[in-house]
Design a protein around this motif. Structure first.
Motif, PDB file in Angstrom:
ATOM      1  N   ASP A  46       7.092   4.962  -2.630  1.00  0.00           N
ATOM      2  CA  ASP A  46       7.293   3.564  -2.258  1.00  0.00           C
ATOM      3  C   ASP A  46       6.002   2.775  -2.448  1.00  0.00           C
ATOM      4  O   ASP A  46       4.907   3.297  -2.239  1.00  0.00           O
ATOM      5  N   TYR A 108       5.133  10.697   4.008  1.00  0.00           N
ATOM      6  CA  TYR A 108       5.048   9.328   3.514  1.00  0.00           C
ATOM      7  C   TYR A 108       4.522   9.379   2.088  1.00  0.00           C
ATOM      8  O   TYR A 108       3.420   9.849   1.845  1.00  0.00           O
TER       9      TYR A 108
ATOM     10  N   GLY B 379      16.686   3.830  -1.587  1.00  0.00           N
ATOM     11  CA  GLY B 379      15.903   5.043  -1.433  1.00  0.00           C
ATOM     12  C   GLY B 379      16.253   6.086  -2.482  1.00  0.00           C
ATOM     13  O   GLY B 379      17.211   5.928  -3.236  1.00  0.00           O
ATOM     14  N   ARG B 428      14.585   6.767   4.687  1.00  0.00           N
ATOM     15  CA  ARG B 428      14.282   6.319   3.325  1.00  0.00           C
ATOM     16  C   ARG B 428      15.440   5.532   2.694  1.00  0.00           C
ATOM     17  O   ARG B 428      15.374   5.166   1.548  1.00  0.00           O
ATOM     18  N   SER B 430      18.248   6.710   1.762  1.00  0.00           N
ATOM     19  CA  SER B 430      18.698   7.512   0.625  1.00  0.00           C
ATOM     20  C   SER B 430      20.214   7.400   0.478  1.00  0.00           C
ATOM     21  O   SER B 430      20.937   7.458   1.472  1.00  0.00           O
TER      22      SER B 430
END
Lengths: 491, 491
Positions: A46, A108, B379, B428, B430
């Protein structure tokens, strides 16, 4: 102080060590960064953008080869705090990982790109602001994270235009080196200074050769200019062990691993390091990154003191000419490794992390060397101004071209000298000039000048075949767009 | 000083007034800037990137509302020079235009984008680093250059996703204002301070209303907190003339122009300014920028002292709610104007220039408000880790997905707690989790979990229709990619 009424004019100069980037220099970099971001994103990383300014306290003192506080950074005092420009992207990441530790996903995975600043003595080609482009995984202890970064680095190089044969990613492990140091009797807190010198010496192998490194392991080394660099002061046997480590690379990865295993015999940490290297090699094989692209190479140590495990470096292997015209490998464009202690500075808790930093300007220079970037952007179609009072007509022409997606502009300088307008078009690398004065408006036509063809004709004026080829066309006003398109499609 | 062996841990905090941008905050901005650069490029502007650091001398003192030297900038001393972070993009452009005046094409049309820094008191939503995105034409005296920038600004707003009905670009001319000042008896060097106060007062019309401006033209104004701002000290008649100017806008551009012509009667510069406004309006009409999109509006003055001719401002006219829930116009997102004296500071020769600056963060906020940006990036597909020893298999799955262009990753945290892996996928955002343990490997299959559908089913668990819809599929390993694609295409 007497008031100086007539102030001297300021000098229009970039500060020493800084530079400006024009046109294609900017867009070529942006294009490259966009491609890199695409790969990083595909790998699940990200974006993060921290500000350029950090507290000196948060940045810490992790600059290579720097000892004095605040040395190497641009810093200033604010109230009682010191602020500074970031010198890399890793220190801000460690700060972010600590600051938002309760909110961020773990692991992360972030990428970031932008300028960093170093307060160093500028030199030829050495600037005090330059771009970095990093990807890191924070919170993953597994060497699968390191292997992934190496794979991603390979994909990234290929995505920006480096051929499979033109790069190699070298992988090593600090634990192996630490094991070797242990075997050489260089472990222990009191030997930190020596270990630092050894690290930096190995890191300079490329530049100094084996002999130069050997000198730095011993008493020290005098360079060509006569400057003396103090060495680590190792005994001959100790130095032999280190040199043996640097020479441990074999053609086959498996042979290198078994040679390393011999070298670290008796050191637990060294054994762990060798096992990790084997794991990394296995994972990369499973993803078909052959050992021609990613290799285990004990001579890679990466100078930074904070690495704690796997380290890696991308080297471009094609040749360029050095400043004296001799061929040499292009060299390193990216590197990184595992640093498990940087977040701990803030939180007291160890957080495993690993990541890579791409030297953006170096990689861009490599793409230039391989002819993979546009060095001159295509200029705009120029609508010349023959009659100032027709400005509205010229503007409606340009609006028509722009609406069709064609880069174009009306000449906005003083139109009096028509030659200046064509010189301007030339300086802008314009493909086409459009000319319309009173006669043309009366007849409802425009003149369209193919400047690229015109330049070729001028160059080859003696050749018979060029003589019959016109480079200027008169077309009805409502066919202007179609004709411009036709010329642009050809070129 | 006693050496403190146990140093306190550094605090992981952004310096006051700075912030971090995560994920979609970064990519949405990048996407917007890419679109803006596309329009600027189509208009024939070339990219320029100057460094963040300039000499204080080159920057000059052009910050609004700042009197002390170095106030408002982040500056530090180096040897005997002072360096500082740029506070806008115009000062560096003036330096570049002077420094490279013999090499650059003239007119020089450049765009640039990047952060600028202001050493101001931070407040809610007020940051000390923010983005600007500028386009300027240096060396064009013709108001066609100003008209072009206004047209480009309109195209830019529409290119990033602002509807035609949702913005207006207001145009005025400092020469008209100067003419009004002349008529009001405020010309002459000794009236510079008064003129400055008048300018800043008019610029605050939006915030203070007519009454507040009137107070600032006279003795001064006490704000809600009791702070007193000293006014220009104009007499009633003088103030009436200024207020008449601010009130000169009529529904039709032509009516506004003739009202302005009345107001500046007897002032040459005022007359010139009105004629320029007419020219600009004519040029924009020729390019079909109707007066609903670009209007002449005398209340626009732009606070900066350096403007010398046309000034312009883009306002978004749709409503948002203010912090108290009351509807208000979104307001200004970009502005600029003509500044013919900035390059002269360096060279002594006047160089006409005009340009616009987009407040990137404001415009991005507007796009968010209109729902025109992705606020959560999709994500990655997560390949969960059921069996640590199968890492190479998981890596080859992820390599297959990535090679097909699908954003994906293997979970790289500690795999022991499977619930944590699914929580990670959730954090995330996802769309899919892939699950394969010993049984699956034995049977040559994988489990594919549609997380978006799964979340919907969980939300609507009582509804009959959801019960029959599976959100997890078992497919042969070699159909994994096809099934993942199918699910992603649906969502």
């Amino acid at each position: 102080m007497a008031k100086d009424k007539k102030q001297p004019r300021p000098k229009p100069v970039t500060p020493k060590g800084f530079r400006d980037y024009f046109g294609a220099e900017v867009t070529a970099r942006t294009e490259m960064l966009t491609k890199i971001a695409g790969v990083y994103h595909r790998y699940g990383f990200d974006a993060l953008e921290t500000s350029a300014v950090e507290t000196v306290e948060a940045l810490g003192k992790f600059l290579p080869d720097v000892d004095r506080p605040n040395e190497g950074v641009f810093a200033w005092e604010e109230d009682k705090d010191w602020l500074a420009l970031r010198y890399d992207m890793t220190a801000p990441l460690a700060r972010v990982a600590a600051q938002y530790r309760n909110d961020l996903p773990s692991p992360y995975r972030r990428y970031t790109m932008g300028p960093v600043w170093r307060n160093e003595k500028p030199g030829p080609g050495r600037f005090r602001q330059f771009y970095q482009c990093d990807a890191d995984t924070v919170g993953a202890a597994s060497v699968a994270a390191d292997a992934e970064i190496c794979a991603m680095l390979a994909d990234t190089l290929e995505a920006v235009g480096i051929d499979k044969d033109d790069y190699v990613i070298r992988v090593n492990n600090r634990k192996v080196l630490n094991g070797v140091m242990e075997v050489a009797g260089l472990s222990g807190d009191d030997k930190e200074a020596e270990r630092g010198i050894v690290l930096r010496a190995i890191d300079k192998l490329d530049r100094l050769g084996l002999e130069g490194v050997r000198a730095l392991l011993g008493e020290g080394r005098k360079d060509e200019s006569g400057d003396f660099t103090k060495g680590a002061g190792l005994g001959g046997e100790q130095a032999d062990i280190i040199m043996g480590f640097m020479d441990a690379k074999r053609d086959e990865g498996a042979a290198t691993v078994s040679r390393l295993r011999q070298l670290v015999q008796g050191s637990n940490i060294g054994g762990d390091g060798v096992a990790e290297l084997e794991d990394i090699a296995g994972l990369l094989d499973a993803q078909s990154y052959g050992s021609n692209r990613i290799v285990i190479d004990p001579s890679v140590v990466r100078g930074l003191g904070y690495y704690t495990g796997p380290v890696y470096e991308a080297e471009l292997t094609f040749e360029i000419e050095d400043e004296k015209g001799r061929p040499r490998n292009f060299g390193s464009v990216a590197g990184g490794g595992r640093y498990d202690d940087l977040v701990k500075r803030f939180t007291g808790q160890a957080v495993p992390a690993t990541g890579v930093s791409i030297g953006v300007d170096r990689l861009l220079a490599a793409l230039h060397a391989k002819g993979r970037t546009d060095t001159t952007a295509q200029g705009p179609v120029i609508i010349t101004v023959m009659d100032r009072d027709r400005m509205a007509d010229y503007q409606s022409m340009v609006a028509e071209l722009r609406n069709a997606g064609i880069r174009s502009e009306v000449y906005l300088g003083n139109p009096k000298n028509f030659g200046n307008q064509l010189k301007y078009a030339d300086k802008r690398h314009s493909p086409i000039a459009i000319i319309a004065g009173g006669d043309e408006f009366d007849q409802g036509v425009v003149q369209i000048k193919d400047l690229i063809l015109g330049a070729e004709i001028a160059k080859n004026a003696t050749l018979e075949e060029w003589k019959d080829r016109p480079s200027q066309y008169e077309v009805p006003r409502d066919e202007m767009l179609a004709k411009v398109r036709e010329i642009l499609d050809k070129s």
